[in-house]
Design a protein around this motif. Structure first.
Motif, PDB file in Angstrom:
ATOM      1  N   PRO A   9       0.979  -1.184   0.019  1.00 11.14           N
ATOM      2  CA  PRO A   9       0.090   0.038  -0.159  1.00 11.14           C
ATOM      3  C   PRO A   9       0.886   1.192   0.028  1.00 11.14           C
ATOM      4  O   PRO A   9       1.760   1.301   0.517  1.00 11.14           O
ATOM      5  N   ASP A  10       0.531   2.199  -0.892  1.00  6.54           N
ATOM      6  CA  ASP A  10       1.093   3.614  -0.955  1.00  6.54           C
ATOM      7  C   ASP A  10       0.469   4.708   0.122  1.00  6.54           C
ATOM      8  O   ASP A  10      -0.646   4.219   0.914  1.00  6.54           O
ATOM      9  N   ASP A  11       0.842   5.798   0.019  1.00 11.02           N
ATOM     10  CA  ASP A  11       0.039   6.800   0.782  1.00 11.02           C
ATOM     11  C   ASP A  11      -1.290   6.980   0.620  1.00 11.02           C
ATOM     12  O   ASP A  11      -2.073   7.054   1.281  1.00 11.02           O
ATOM     13  N   GLN A  12      -1.510   6.868  -0.487  1.00  9.84           N
ATOM     14  CA  GLN A  12      -3.122   7.103  -1.292  1.00  9.84           C
ATOM     15  C   GLN A  12      -3.782   5.873  -0.422  1.00  9.84           C
ATOM     16  O   GLN A  12      -5.079   5.990  -0.344  1.00  9.84           O
ATOM     17  N   ALA A  13      -3.354   4.781  -0.391  1.00  8.07           N
ATOM     18  CA  ALA A  13      -4.276   3.664   0.268  1.00  8.07           C
ATOM     19  C   ALA A  13      -4.449   3.966   1.726  1.00  8.07           C
ATOM     20  O   ALA A  13      -5.493   3.661   2.014  1.00  8.07           O
ATOM     21  N   ALA A  15      -4.657   6.992   2.842  1.00  8.53           N
ATOM     22  CA  ALA A  15      -5.361   8.068   3.120  1.00  8.53           C
ATOM     23  C   ALA A  15      -6.811   7.419   2.825  1.00  8.53           C
ATOM     24  O   ALA A  15      -7.725   7.991   3.445  1.00  8.53           O
ATOM     25  N   SER A  16      -6.945   6.745   1.805  1.00 10.81           N
ATOM     26  CA  SER A  16      -8.349   6.084   1.369  1.00 10.81           C
ATOM     27  C   SER A  16      -8.874   5.498   2.487  1.00 10.81           C
ATOM     28  O   SER A  16     -10.144   5.420   3.165  1.00 10.81           O
ATOM     29  N   LYS A  18      -8.095   5.624   5.873  1.00 15.35           N
ATOM     30  CA  LYS A  18      -8.587   6.731   7.010  1.00 15.35           C
ATOM     31  C   LYS A  18      -9.766   7.275   6.689  1.00 15.35           C
ATOM     32  O   LYS A  18     -10.586   7.426   7.522  1.00 15.35           O
TER      33      LYS A  18
END
Length: 262
Positions: A9-13, A15-16, A18
């Motif tokens: 998972p990357d930062d976008q994952a 954030a999603s 959260k």
């Protein structure tokens, strides 16, 4: 985590995840008592996928302690009365690993297990730990277990000052079986709130326990401490639910036994 290949998972994952933890739209509140709230989400009719979200305000527990407790596999064996077996298989990066977890299901259901890719990330004063199911050739399904599928499961810890935090647990899981309605109801009305309270209680006792059990060893904070072997992503593949045994337990009646009073 619906792609064709295993990815970290990357930062976008994060954030999603959260955002989904914080969102209440589309969720049905099924339990709200004291400091614990539980929501469920109705998915496709006839499907065995269950989506649940629990939130608990934890007094006298810092976000840092909660993060340690959710990571500490040795301590989990002490407080998690549902665990049958749990161990780490290998590390992928400084904030991602692969592990095995098996747990007791309400009788007379068969017990479940999962292999998951787990990743974690501190975001400011908050923390997220999340996982999804993967396949590893050395850990095939066991005959005495039903291999469940975590589509996405995780925790979000929000700091509420130096000694308080809010814990949100969200799970989208396919238990690989048609479950009876009493199991689904029991999960949201009893099992989930009970599990949240048990985690909070474990956190209160953790600092003292950790002082007596390798207090400086926290590889989730200090990755250089890890003793896990590195495993390449190429050894893993997505665990697809349809490739696993699907059992029908929908007609099973609940076994009445003394509930755990912890």
């Amino acid at each position: 985590m619906s792609g064709q290949t295993v990815t970290i998972p990357d930062d976008q994952a994060f954030a999603s995840f959260k955002a989904e933890c914080l969102c209440e739209e589309g969720w049905n509140m099924t339990y709200n008592k004291g400091v614990v709230t539980v929501w469920t989400q109705s998915l496709e009719e006839g499907k065995s996928i269950h989506k649940i979200k629990c939130r608990m305000v934890c007094k006298d527990v810092s976000a840092e302690t909660m993060y340690d407790v959710l990571h500490d596999i040795e301590y989990r064996k002490k407080w998690d009365t549902n665990v049958i077996e749990t161990f780490d298989i290998g590390k992928l990066t400084v904030n991602a690993d692969v592990g095995y977890y098996s747990w007791k299901c309400p009788k007379p259901l068969r017990n479940r297990d999962v292999i998951t890719l787990r990743s974690w990330l501190p975001i400011g004063k908050d923390y997220i730990i999340m996982n999804y199911s993967v396949k590893h050739v050395k850990y095939p399904p066991k005959k005495d277990m039903v291999r469940a599928v975590s589509i996405q499961t995780g925790y979000m810890i929000q700091s509420q000052g130096p000694n308080n935090c809010t814990l949100t647990y969200m799970a989208q899981v396919d238990p690989r079986g048609s479950l009876p309605k009493w199991v689904v109801n029991k999960s949201s009305h009893f099992l989930a709130p009970c599990a949240m309270k048990k985690i909070c209680k474990a956190c209160v006792k953790y600092p003292e326990w950790k002082q007596r059990h390798n207090p400086a060893f926290k590889p989730w904070l200090y990755p250089e401490q890890t003793t896990l072997p590195s495993i390449p992503l190429s050894e893993l593949s997505i665990q697809r639910a349809e490739s696993l045994e699907n059992i029908d337990e929908s007609s099973l009646a609940e076994a009445h036994e003394r509930e755990d009073s912890d």
